[in-house]
Design an enzyme around this catalytic site. Structure first.
Site, PDB file in Angstrom:
ATOM      1  N   LEU A 149       0.861  -1.176   0.000  1.00  0.00           N
ATOM      2  CA  LEU A 149       0.000   0.000   0.000  1.00  0.00           C
ATOM      3  C   LEU A 149       0.899   1.228   0.000  1.00  0.00           C
ATOM      4  O   LEU A 149       1.982   1.216   0.593  1.00  0.00           O
ATOM      5  CB  LEU A 149      -0.898   0.036   1.240  1.00  0.00           C
ATOM      6  CG  LEU A 149      -2.006  -1.012   1.358  1.00  0.00           C
ATOM      7  CD1 LEU A 149      -2.738  -0.826   2.692  1.00  0.00           C
ATOM      8  CD2 LEU A 149      -2.993  -0.913   0.202  1.00  0.00           C
ATOM      9  N   ASP A 150       0.444   2.297  -0.645  1.00  0.00           N
ATOM     10  CA  ASP A 150       1.186   3.552  -0.611  1.00  0.00           C
ATOM     11  C   ASP A 150       1.383   4.020   0.824  1.00  0.00           C
ATOM     12  O   ASP A 150       0.565   3.723   1.705  1.00  0.00           O
ATOM     13  CB  ASP A 150       0.434   4.652  -1.364  1.00  0.00           C
ATOM     14  CG  ASP A 150       0.295   4.370  -2.855  1.00  0.00           C
ATOM     15  OD1 ASP A 150       1.029   3.518  -3.364  1.00  0.00           O
ATOM     16  OD2 ASP A 150      -0.566   5.014  -3.477  1.00  0.00           O
ATOM     17  N   VAL A 151       2.428   4.799   1.046  1.00  0.00           N
ATOM     18  CA  VAL A 151       2.661   5.383   2.363  1.00  0.00           C
ATOM     19  C   VAL A 151       1.440   6.181   2.816  1.00  0.00           C
ATOM     20  O   VAL A 151       1.048   6.142   3.985  1.00  0.00           O
ATOM     21  CB  VAL A 151       3.910   6.291   2.333  1.00  0.00           C
ATOM     22  CG1 VAL A 151       4.038   7.084   3.633  1.00  0.00           C
ATOM     23  CG2 VAL A 151       5.169   5.466   2.102  1.00  0.00           C
TER      24      VAL A 151
END
Length: 319
Positions: A149-151
């Protein structure tokens, strides 16, 4: 266990049945999480053996049941330091764990794994600090990581603890047998209210920190349904067939409906301020897959974090 302080490491992996007849560089790439370029270089340097025999060409085909041994280059110094630092991560919620997997709800501001230039908290570091021993498959900085998942995106991730879990889950994600559901708040009201975005994604032609819909990009498919409408915004339920970087954010920006708070992809900063958002309103709330150990389908869900819940409450209060 790999030697994080050492120079080079050796990994041995069996070739699964699903990889029968594939090229050795493809198998090394997919099994160990390396790029095809790096895998090909390892073969060319004589660092890959199949059943004890050194491979001479990257196009050599492998058989199921064979053992591949790879001598890996050391990770960069900054990555090695990050891997060695197992630090607790505030808000990293362990939803489920057993001998094969650990499912977490990742808070915003946490990366899946260390990478050059990233000095913040990571899922792998947080799990290590909590005493979870992850699969040794994959590069050191990504051990156990089968998806990301993106930051700036919160929500559910599954991480492999056993080698069989790593292999099976990597294959399941590649073959699109994992159901990933997201909730997002998009600006405006998409028309139609339900549909599919089938548009290739690649690097942005002018900004290397962004992605975009481009003709020569990788196939990318997002399904969406509008489940609640507010003045100037919509709560969406989303399903992904593919897992490209920033996929949902890019697709909705391309539709002219960027995610609320996503200033990188054109969101209205005034709306973000009004809703109290410092990141995109996007949460991976549901994950379903076949458990690699039991063979049974398992489903996990995660509630909205506080910042997204507050923004949603403010939208509802305007109706």
């Amino acid at each position: 266990m790999s030697d994080l302080a050492g120079a080079r490491q050796t990994r041995s992996v069996p070739v699964p049945e699903g990889f029968e007849g594939q090229r050795v560089d493809q198998v090394v790439s997919r099994m160990l999480g390396l790029s095809r370029t790096v895998a090909a270089e390892l073969v060319a340097d004589g660092d890959v053996t199949v059943d004890g025999r050194v491979c001479r060409t990257k196009s050599e085909r492998v058989s199921a049941g064979s053992w591949i041994e790879v001598v890996l280059p050391p990770p960069p110094e900054d990555v090695r330091a990050a891997v060695a630092a197992a630090e607790p991560v505030e808000g990293l919620d362990v939803v489920f764990t057993d001998d094969d997997i650990v499912v977490v709800s990742k808070p915003v501001g946490v990366a899946a794994h260390p990478s050059p230039g990233w000095t913040g908290p990571t899922v792998t570091g947080g799990l290590a600090a909590a005493g979870h021993r992850l699969s040794s498959y994959g590069p050191d900085e990504r051990q156990g990581i089968v998806h990301r998942l993106d930051v700036g995106t919160s929500g559910l991730m599954v991480v492999a603890k056993s080698e069989r879990a790593y292999t099976e889950l990597k294959r399941a994600f590649k073959e699109r047998r994992v159901s990933k559901r997201y909730r997002a708040v998009a600006q405006g009201h998409p028309d139609p209210l339900s549909g599919t975005v089938d548009a290739p994604i690649g690097r942005h032609p002018r900004h290397d920190y962004k992605w975009a819909v481009v003709a020569d990009g990788k196939p990318s498919i997002t399904h969406y349904d509008t489940i609640e409408v507010f003045p100037g915004a919509s709560l969406m339920d989303l399903g992904l067939e593919t897992g490209r970087t920033h996929q949902i954010r890019v697709h909705f920006a391309a539709l002219g409906h960027p995610l609320a708070g996503d200033l990188t992809y054109g969101a209205d900063p005034k709306l973000a301020e009004k809703l109290g958002l410092t990141r995109q309103w996007l949460h991976a709330y549901r994950l379903e897959f076949v458990h690699p150990g039991t063979g049974r389908t398992v489903t996990f869900e995660s509630e909205y974090p506080e910042d997204l819940d507050l923004a949603l409450a403010r939208l509802r209060a305007e109706q």
